[in-house]
Motif scaffolding. Structure first.
Motif, short mmCIF file in Angstrom:
data_model
loop_
_atom_site.label_atom_id
_atom_site.label_comp_id
_atom_site.label_asym_id
_atom_site.label_seq_id
_atom_site.Cartn_x
_atom_site.Cartn_y
_atom_site.Cartn_z
N SER A 98 0.86 -1.18 0.00
CA SER A 98 0.00 0.00 0.00
C SER A 98 0.90 1.23 0.00
CB SER A 98 -0.91 0.02 1.23
OG SER A 98 -1.75 -1.12 1.20
N TYR A 99 0.41 2.32 -0.59
CA TYR A 99 1.28 3.51 -0.68
C TYR A 99 0.45 4.77 -0.85
CZ TYR A 99 5.21 6.48 -2.01
OH TYR A 99 6.15 7.47 -2.05
N SER A 100 0.89 5.84 -0.19
CA SER A 100 0.33 7.19 -0.42
C SER A 100 1.50 8.14 -0.59
CB SER A 100 -0.45 7.69 0.79
OG SER A 100 -1.36 6.74 1.23
N VAL A 126 -4.74 7.39 -0.83
CA VAL A 126 -4.07 6.11 -1.04
C VAL A 126 -3.96 5.86 -2.55
CG1 VAL A 126 -4.31 3.62 -0.71
CG2 VAL A 126 -4.91 5.21 1.14
N SER A 161 -3.24 0.05 -2.89
CA SER A 161 -3.89 -0.50 -1.73
C SER A 161 -3.82 -2.03 -1.76
CB SER A 161 -5.34 0.00 -1.72
OG SER A 161 -6.09 -0.71 -0.80
N ASP A 162 -3.00 -2.58 -0.89
CA ASP A 162 -2.92 -4.02 -0.70
C ASP A 162 -2.70 -4.79 -2.02
OD1 ASP A 162 -2.79 -6.16 0.96
OD2 ASP A 162 -4.95 -6.50 1.07
N SER A 211 7.24 -5.28 1.53
CA SER A 211 6.12 -5.66 0.67
C SER A 211 6.60 -6.18 -0.68
CB SER A 211 5.21 -4.46 0.41
OG SER A 211 4.84 -3.87 1.61
N ASN A 257 -5.70 -0.88 -7.10
CA ASN A 257 -5.96 -2.30 -6.78
C ASN A 257 -5.75 -3.18 -8.00
OD1 ASN A 257 -8.71 -1.16 -4.99
ND2 ASN A 257 -7.03 -2.25 -4.02
#
Ligand code: ADP
Length: 257
Positions: free
Chosen positions: A18-20, A26, A29-30, A74, A225
């Motif tokens: 996940s990253y912002s 965001v 996401s996952d 990750s 996603n």
């Protein structure tokens, strides 16, 4: 008799990514997927989906939020978790070609630019010279060594970027929109170079005809996603799925519907 299938080792493993950007919304996401040795995977999706951001994670190009040694990574490349401490090692494994050559080229001449990576790997002068010559030949730019990188066409500049990356002999190639602004001949030349590279490749592109022609697998990313991940023909011939994510069934697959 049962068919024996060889399972190729995983070279890229992305898990729970996940990253912002800063405190912003965001962007990833996952995200989860794996890439096997020698596999060519296309990353597609509308603009703003997070494709470039995802690619940059594959060789630690967004260092601000890289995990520390004690934190779970990750992204794992060839068994190396991408962390602050391993970023140099990861960049040796993963060659990254930016969409815009201006983000990549910074030396006055083609020779210096292509030789920069190999020199940084600590190779001998003669090995560096050999690698420059071999990789320029691979991208069809033999004899361009003394040319200024500023006085080349966009297609040539992209090929210099690729030569610089290939000169480091990475295990994995990551390319962000490699066909943007290329004329058909330059596009065809680049497809041939990618066809000949035997390592794994992850390629973000809007060029779905290329994906059909050369890629083994496609991942649709939208709104940060993974929306689909599978064999190219299965995913891209599903008109309902792909129009939902701002894409169109490529010409090469229309007759198969
Ligand atoms: P894509 O490659 O699919 O077009 P990007 O990864 O470039 O998507 O961008 C995903 C989202 O992240 C977009 O909303 C974009 O505006 C935002 N974004 C990209 N780069 C930055 C940045 N440096 N700072 C803040 N937001 C960014």
């Amino acid at each position: 008799m049962s068919e024996v299938q060889t399972v190729k080792p995983t070279v890229i493993q992305v898990q729970g990514l996940s990253y912002s950007y800063g405190e912003g919304r965001v962007v990833l996401s996952d995200v989860e997927f794996e890439v096997a040795e020698g596999e060519r995977v296309a990353l597609v999706g509308p603009s703003g989906a997070g494709k470039s951001t995802l690619l940059m994670h594959l060789n630690g190009l967004l260092p601000g939020q890289l995990p520390r040694d004690t934190e779970r990574a990750s992204v794992v490349v060839s068994g190396v978790p991408v962390r602050k401490s391993s970023v140099a090692e990861v960049r040796r494994l993963v060659g990254f070609v930016f969409q815009d050559p201006d983000d990549q080229l910074f030396c006055p001449t083609v020779r210096e630019d292509v030789g920069f990576g190999p020199l940084n790997l600590g190779l001998s002068r003669s090995e560096v010279v050999q690698r420059i010559s071999d990789s320029l030949e691979l991208v069809g730019l033999s004899g361009f060594e003394n040319r200024s990188t500023l006085q080349l066409s966009t297609g040539e500049r992209k090929r210099v970027c690729l030569a610089g990356v290939l000169a480091c002999q990475p295990q994995v190639l990551v390319l962000d929109e490699p066909f943007a602004n290329l004329d058909p001949r330059a596009r065809r030349g680049l497809i041939q170079i990618l066809r000949e590279f035997s390592g794994a490749q992850v390629i973000a592109t809007h060029d779905l005809e290329f994906v059909v022609e050369l890629c083994d697998r496609v991942i649709i990313l939208d709104d940060g996603n993974v929306k689909a991940d599978g064999p190219v023909r299965d995913v891209l011939s599903d008109g309902c799925l792909i129009t939902k994510h701002g894409l169109e069934v490529p010409w090469g697959l229309r007759a198969e519907r």
